[in-house]
Design a protein around this motif. Structure first.
Motif, PDB file in Angstrom:
ATOM      1  N   LEU A 205      30.984  11.150 -58.399  1.00 56.10           N
ATOM      2  CA  LEU A 205      30.820  10.035 -59.336  1.00 56.10           C
ATOM      3  C   LEU A 205      29.393   9.505 -59.323  1.00 56.10           C
ATOM      4  N   PHE A 206      28.814   9.386 -58.132  1.00 56.73           N
ATOM      5  CA  PHE A 206      27.492   8.797 -57.987  1.00 56.73           C
ATOM      6  C   PHE A 206      26.386   9.849 -58.001  1.00 56.73           C
ATOM      7  N   MET A 207      26.764  11.124 -58.239  1.00 52.77           N
ATOM      8  CA  MET A 207      25.803  12.232 -58.295  1.00 52.77           C
ATOM      9  C   MET A 207      24.907  12.259 -57.061  1.00 52.77           C
ATOM     10  N   ILE A 208      25.540  12.224 -55.895  1.00 54.60           N
ATOM     11  CA  ILE A 208      24.815  12.253 -54.632  1.00 54.60           C
ATOM     12  C   ILE A 208      24.624  13.701 -54.208  1.00 54.60           C
ATOM     13  N   ASP A 209      23.391  14.095 -54.003  1.00 52.59           N
ATOM     14  CA  ASP A 209      23.067  15.465 -53.613  1.00 52.59           C
ATOM     15  C   ASP A 209      23.679  15.802 -52.256  1.00 52.59           C
ATOM     16  N   LYS A 210      24.066  17.062 -52.094  1.00 49.20           N
ATOM     17  CA  LYS A 210      24.734  17.485 -50.856  1.00 49.20           C
ATOM     18  C   LYS A 210      23.856  17.298 -49.625  1.00 49.20           C
ATOM     19  N   ASN A 211      22.544  17.238 -49.822  1.00 48.25           N
ATOM     20  CA  ASN A 211      21.633  17.051 -48.694  1.00 48.25           C
ATOM     21  C   ASN A 211      21.372  15.586 -48.364  1.00 48.25           C
ATOM     22  N   GLN A 212      21.896  14.677 -49.200  1.00 52.47           N
ATOM     23  CA  GLN A 212      21.766  13.248 -48.924  1.00 52.47           C
ATOM     24  C   GLN A 212      22.859  12.789 -47.967  1.00 52.47           C
ATOM     25  N   TYR A 213      22.525  11.850 -47.127  1.00 45.46           N
ATOM     26  CA  TYR A 213      23.495  11.207 -46.239  1.00 45.46           C
ATOM     27  C   TYR A 213      24.360  12.235 -45.506  1.00 45.46           C
ATOM     28  N   LYS A 214      23.709  13.135 -44.774  1.00 44.62           N
ATOM     29  CA  LYS A 214      24.441  14.168 -44.046  1.00 44.62           C
ATOM     30  C   LYS A 214      25.306  13.562 -42.945  1.00 44.62           C
ATOM     31  N   ARG A 215      24.856  12.457 -42.368  1.00 49.78           N
ATOM     32  CA  ARG A 215      25.657  11.793 -41.342  1.00 49.78           C
ATOM     33  C   ARG A 215      26.652  10.849 -42.012  1.00 49.78           C
ATOM     34  N   THR A 216      27.887  10.898 -41.582  1.00 50.02           N
ATOM     35  CA  THR A 216      28.944  10.072 -42.174  1.00 50.02           C
ATOM     36  C   THR A 216      28.607   8.594 -42.093  1.00 50.02           C
ATOM     37  N   CYS A 217      28.008   8.169 -40.981  1.00 49.44           N
ATOM     38  CA  CYS A 217      27.677   6.747 -40.827  1.00 49.44           C
ATOM     39  C   CYS A 217      26.648   6.298 -41.860  1.00 49.44           C
ATOM     40  N   ASP A 218      25.708   7.180 -42.223  1.00 46.57           N
ATOM     41  CA  ASP A 218      24.720   6.840 -43.252  1.00 46.57           C
ATOM     42  C   ASP A 218      25.386   6.722 -44.615  1.00 46.57           C
ATOM     43  N   PHE A 219      26.302   7.645 -44.897  1.00 46.65           N
ATOM     44  CA  PHE A 219      27.012   7.610 -46.182  1.00 46.65           C
ATOM     45  C   PHE A 219      27.835   6.332 -46.317  1.00 46.65           C
ATOM     46  N   THR A 220      28.622   6.016 -45.295  1.00 49.53           N
ATOM     47  CA  THR A 220      29.481   4.834 -45.393  1.00 49.53           C
ATOM     48  C   THR A 220      28.673   3.544 -45.516  1.00 49.53           C
ATOM     49  N   ARG A 221      27.529   3.486 -44.834  1.00 51.61           N
ATOM     50  CA  ARG A 221      26.716   2.263 -44.893  1.00 51.61           C
ATOM     51  C   ARG A 221      25.981   2.144 -46.220  1.00 51.61           C
ATOM     52  N   ARG A 222      25.283   3.220 -46.631  1.00 52.86           N
ATOM     53  CA  ARG A 222      24.420   3.157 -47.812  1.00 52.86           C
ATOM     54  C   ARG A 222      25.196   3.222 -49.121  1.00 52.86           C
ATOM     55  N   VAL A 223      26.294   3.964 -49.137  1.00 54.38           N
ATOM     56  CA  VAL A 223      27.012   4.203 -50.398  1.00 54.38           C
ATOM     57  C   VAL A 223      28.239   3.308 -50.543  1.00 54.38           C
ATOM     58  N   VAL A 224      28.788   2.834 -49.409  1.00 53.66           N
ATOM     59  CA  VAL A 224      30.021   2.042 -49.497  1.00 53.66           C
ATOM     60  C   VAL A 224      29.794   0.591 -49.075  1.00 53.66           C
ATOM     61  N   TYR A 225      29.513   0.368 -47.805  1.00 49.40           N
ATOM     62  CA  TYR A 225      29.548  -1.005 -47.293  1.00 49.40           C
ATOM     63  C   TYR A 225      28.390  -1.876 -47.781  1.00 49.40           C
ATOM     64  N   ASP A 226      27.163  -1.364 -47.789  1.00 52.28           N
ATOM     65  CA  ASP A 226      26.026  -2.174 -48.237  1.00 52.28           C
ATOM     66  C   ASP A 226      26.170  -2.613 -49.705  1.00 52.28           C
ATOM     67  N   PRO A 227      26.448  -1.692 -50.648  1.00 50.93           N
ATOM     68  CA  PRO A 227      26.578  -2.134 -52.044  1.00 50.93           C
ATOM     69  C   PRO A 227      27.768  -3.056 -52.286  1.00 50.93           C
ATOM     70  N   ILE A 228      28.841  -2.871 -51.521  1.00 51.10           N
ATOM     71  CA  ILE A 228      29.997  -3.762 -51.677  1.00 51.10           C
ATOM     72  C   ILE A 228      29.666  -5.157 -51.157  1.00 51.10           C
ATOM     73  N   ASP A 229      28.897  -5.228 -50.066  1.00 52.88           N
ATOM     74  CA  ASP A 229      28.447  -6.538 -49.579  1.00 52.88           C
ATOM     75  C   ASP A 229      27.602  -7.241 -50.637  1.00 52.88           C
ATOM     76  N   LEU A 230      26.727  -6.486 -51.319  1.00 58.74           N
ATOM     77  CA  LEU A 230      25.914  -7.064 -52.390  1.00 58.74           C
ATOM     78  C   LEU A 230      26.793  -7.607 -53.515  1.00 58.74           C
ATOM     79  N   LEU A 231      27.805  -6.832 -53.889  1.00 56.11           N
ATOM     80  CA  LEU A 231      28.720  -7.264 -54.959  1.00 56.11           C
ATOM     81  C   LEU A 231      29.448  -8.536 -54.548  1.00 56.11           C
ATOM     82  N   ASN A 232      29.963  -8.573 -53.330  1.00 54.83           N
ATOM     83  CA  ASN A 232      30.712  -9.753 -52.873  1.00 54.83           C
ATOM     84  C   ASN A 232      29.822 -10.989 -52.807  1.00 54.83           C
ATOM     85  N   ASP A 233      28.572 -10.812 -52.369  1.00 50.02           N
ATOM     86  CA  ASP A 233      27.644 -11.946 -52.276  1.00 50.02           C
ATOM     87  C   ASP A 233      27.231 -12.462 -53.654  1.00 50.02           C
ATOM     88  N   ALA A 234      27.279 -11.586 -54.660  1.00 49.14           N
ATOM     89  CA  ALA A 234      26.834 -11.970 -56.006  1.00 49.14           C
ATOM     90  C   ALA A 234      27.855 -12.818 -56.749  1.00 49.14           C
TER      91      ALA A 234
END
Length: 337
Positions: A205-234
């Motif tokens: 959906l987000f057109m994330i390249d297979k070489n981006q966010y190879k570590r699961t923790c990076d993916f969950t933080r950058r693609v899931v939790y950080d943007p959702i925190d921004l949405l909730n704060d807004a």
């Protein structure tokens, strides 16, 4: 074009004109009715580009009758007001630079049967410094395709969209709203709903390249939790909480729990549009209405519940709950107003 296309049936058009007489047709835009297939499409668009695209879509007429209807224009001041942005030279430069990148951006729409169609958003985009105007010409194939998806729309508050600062938070905002038709039904509590995506679906959906966010923790933080925190704060009208779906230690995906919440009022008060005059009652009548709503609180709540139930039964129909409930309540007590 020899044939006239309509994004809405005659009944839907009549309902629109009753609920929002001119609100979506004046230059003082507040809302966008976006097809859910657009909200859930595969695309990678930066935040400011998406905001301009959304505003441009709000200028598209309900009926496409000729070639000129694919082209929309609006001033940079209109964009700042509609998206409730902080005005200033830097903000204007960001908008000007973003429109240069819009034309080549792609969108892929998936069908339930597995088919998909890819389009560019616009055939042409321009900025005229002399008049301070943006002009965008939608890809005709995409414009024609939109008429096929009229049965399921989400009402997007442009001011809330304007407050989101990351492309991922914008995607969660529009995707979350596209599932809001399940609010209070299918096992959901009142004012709550959810949607689910696998890790692979999110990357697609987000057109994330297979070489981006190879570590699961990076993916969950950058693609899931950080943007959702921004949405909730807004404070955009609902919040999201992400719940991990796992099998053993392997992360399979997420269930996104949504719940209605408060919306921050606009900073830019849109000036004296006809729609505002029709939708907002005079001050003394509004105070009387508030008094009567306290006096007949149980009856008013029953009307709210009735309107919400009607919206659940007709998810594609535009119903503004508070406005419709106030109208019905005021009609019942017109002698007391």
């Amino acid at each position: 074009m020899s044939e006239e296309y309509s994004l809405f049936s005659d009944e839907e058009m009549e309902a629109l004109e009753k609920a929002l007489p001119e609100n979506l047709r004046t230059k003082d835009r507040k809302f966008l009715l976006q097809p859910n297939v657009i909200s859930r499409s595969i695309n990678d668009v930066e935040a400011t580009e998406k905001k301009l695209m959304a505003l441009a879509m709000s200028y598209m007429p309900y009926k496409i009758e000729n070639e000129e209807d694919y082209t929309v224009s609006f001033s940079i001041s209109d964009a700042i007001k509609a998206l409730d942005l902080t005005d200033g030279q830097k903000q204007r430069e960001i908008l000007e630079n973003s429109v240069k990148k819009i034309s080549g951006k792609q969108i892929t729409i998936n069908q339930e049967n597995g088919d998909w169609f890819a389009y560019t958003w616009f055939d042409k985009a321009s900025w005229q410094p002399s008049s301070k105007m943006f002009t965008l010409t939608f890809n005709r194939a995409l414009g024609d395709a939109l008429v096929q998806y009229k049965n399921a729309y989400s009402k997007i508050d442009l001011a809330s969209l304007g407050r989101l600062s990351s492309k991922y938070s914008i995607r969660y905002f529009e995707i979350g709203l596209s599932y809001a038709g399940n609010k209070g039904i299918n096992g959901n509590k009142k004012g709550q709903w959810y949607f689910e995506f696998s890790v692979q679906q999110l990357k697609q959906l987000f057109m994330i390249d297979k070489n981006q966010y190879k570590r699961t923790c990076d993916f969950t933080r950058r693609v899931v939790y950080d943007p959702i925190d921004l949405l909730n704060d807004a404070k955009v009208g609902f919040t999201i909480q992400a719940e991990q779906i796992t099998k053993g230690k392997k992360l399979l995906g997420f269930r996104f729990h949504c719940e209605e919440s408060e919306v921050i009022p606009r900073r830019h008060l849109l000036p004296n549009s006809k729609s505002s005059n029709k939708l907002v009652p005079p001050k003394d009548e509004s105070e009387n209405l508030s008094r009567l709503k306290e006096k007949y609180a149980e009856e008013y709540q029953q009307i709210i519940d009735q309107v919400e139930e009607e919206q659940k039964q007709n998810p594609g129909k535009l119903i503004i709950t508070a406005y419709e409930a106030n109208k019905r309540f005021a009609e019942l007590h017109k002698d007391e107003l």
